[in-house]
Design an enzyme around this catalytic site. Structure first.
Site, PDB file in Angstrom:
ATOM      1  CE  LYS A 117      -3.928  -1.798   1.755  1.00 21.75           C
ATOM      2  NZ  LYS A 117      -5.700  -2.139   3.010  1.00 21.75           N
ATOM      3  CE  LYS A 251      -5.743  -8.122   0.289  1.00 21.13           C
ATOM      4  NZ  LYS A 251      -7.253  -7.839  -0.075  1.00 21.13           N
ATOM      5  CE  LYS A 254     -12.914  -3.670   2.555  1.00 18.11           C
ATOM      6  NZ  LYS A 254     -11.654  -3.026   3.111  1.00 18.11           N
TER       7      LYS A 254
END
Ligand code: ATP
Ligand code: MG
Length: 383
Positions: A117, A251, A254
């Site tokens: 991230k 993966k 969201k």
């Protein structure tokens, strides 16, 4: 069945950020629903985790309600399980602060989620430095030139320039990442350990974070005396890592850049069916479960298997003489029906009921959390 019996306890949660998707459902929520019979369950809407990346306040408010409603629609029963909103219990952030003081930067820089991230990876810094050296200095013809001209300062200057640029761009990236994103796993450790949790059912991307919670529990117990149970992680055999529909190497998330990455639980069923039809598949045409060589079709088989509770081998047999098109068409129908049924339940739940359930949940969870925090404060000498 009461919520305060002697059964082992599970704790888990989902961030109310973005659109909850079938990965969250199959990897995490379906485990929770099943485990309600055997465990004392606490499920949290982890809103303080969601704000580790920027959120619009009015959207966040709506997502908190949406997430709790999804828990309920999926079959989490507030008569058997506690459901609450993380920020309603201040012990979470208090314990996180205390845990910060026994956590090292190195515990957190190695976290895959942080690396993904934040785009900051110290291993890739090392690799980048040696690659820069190899590519720019060794393979550039510069070495030959130096050998010829015998000018070592040219090599040193050139190496310095390349490495300086690389380090500066790494530093720039690191410095702009939020502290909250870095610290996220420590808050997660606090969430889990406040409730004397025995088992944490999650998708497999969270294994590393649960491992840190275990380390923090052991570290605290060693330093200050036994307080914390060391929890176990629980991962499903099939469905623990649903991959992105647009990229089966990563993966489903969201926070993915494109909504073609996921089927959201709130997607309009026809739209979701189209996403399945457009999902990236692999070369070849056989419907075979092979994570290494056929990640796209393997992911779709996994979704099929989980939604219909059909063993993977039976799916392979059923589609032996068929192609991707037939398989995808059937899966699109399965997803469509699943969402239509799910959304019927979801739409029947009112915001008012959700608020009441979250408030009652917080009232039940708070005494457990506060008791743990009280013991911790005593042990470390501030009470
Ligand atoms: P974000 O991109 O915002 O981190 P997310 O999709 O990873 O969102 P989380 O709220 O971080 O969702 O995770 C909630 C739960 O869902 C966790 O237990 C996590 O392991 C699980 N989970 C997340 N993504 C997947 C996936 N692709 N497959 C299976 N389980 C998943
Ligand atoms: Mg996540």
């Amino acid at each position: 069945m009461t919520k305060t019996n002697q059964k082992p306890r599970i704790f888990s949660g989902i961030q109310p950020s973005g659109n909850l998707h079938i990965g969250n459902y199959l990897g995490a929520i379906t485990q929770w629903v099943e485990m309600q019979a055997e465990y004392n369950c606490i499920f949290c809407v982890v809103d303080y985790h969601a704000i580790t990346v920027p959120q619009k306040p009015e959207v966040l408010r709506a997502k908190i309600m949406e997430t709790a409603k999804i828990y309920l629609a999926a079959g989490i029963d507030p008569k058997r399980s506690i459901i609450f909103q993380q920020s309603d219990i201040s012990a979470h952030t208090e314990l996180c602060w205390i845990f910060n003081t026994i956590t090292q930067n190195g515990d957190l820089t190695k976290m895959t989620q942080f690396k993904d991230k934040a785009g900051v990876d110290f291993n890739s810094l090392e690799k980048g430095l040696s690659d820069s050296w190899n590519e720019k200095i060794f393979n550039s013809g510069l070495i030959k030139k130096i050998e010829k001209e015998k000018d070592i300062s040219l090599a040193l200057n050139s190496a310095h320039e390349v490495i300086w640029d690389f380090v500066q761009s790494f530093k720039l990236q690191f410095n702009k990442v939020g502290v909250g994103l870095f610290d996220y796993p420590v808050l997660m450790a606090a969430d889990i350990l406040l409730y004397n949790t025995d088992v944490v059912p999650v998708g497999d991307d969270q294994t590393q974070h649960v491992e840190l919670a275990r380390d923090i529990a052991k570290r605290f117990n060693n330093r200050f005396g036994e307080i914390f149970k060391v929890p176990e992680v629980k991962i499903k055999k099939e469905g623990a890592r649903i991959m992105g529909l647009d990229n089966p190497e990563k993966k489903m998330s969201k926070s993915a850049a494109s909504d073609a990455n996921y089927v959201a639980l709130t997607d309009e069923p026809d739209k979701a069916a189209k996403k399945i039809m457009r999902a990236v598949t692999d070369t070849g045409k056989d419907i075979l479960y092979d994570k290494e060589n056929k990640p796209g079709i393997t992911n779709l088989i996994s979704i099929y298997s989980n939604l219909t509770e059909t063993p993977v081998r039976d799916i392979e047999k059923k589609y032996k003489r068929k192609g991707y098109g037939d398989f995808k068409k059937d899966l699109a129908e399965i997803v469509k029906k699943f969402l239509a049924d799910f959304q019927k339940k979801y739409n029947a739940i009112s915001d008012k009921d959700v608020r009441r359930i979250l408030n009652e949940g917080a009232d039940q969870a708070r005494p457990i959390a506060e008791e743990t925090l009280r013991k911790v404060k005593e042990k470390i000498g501030i009470k």
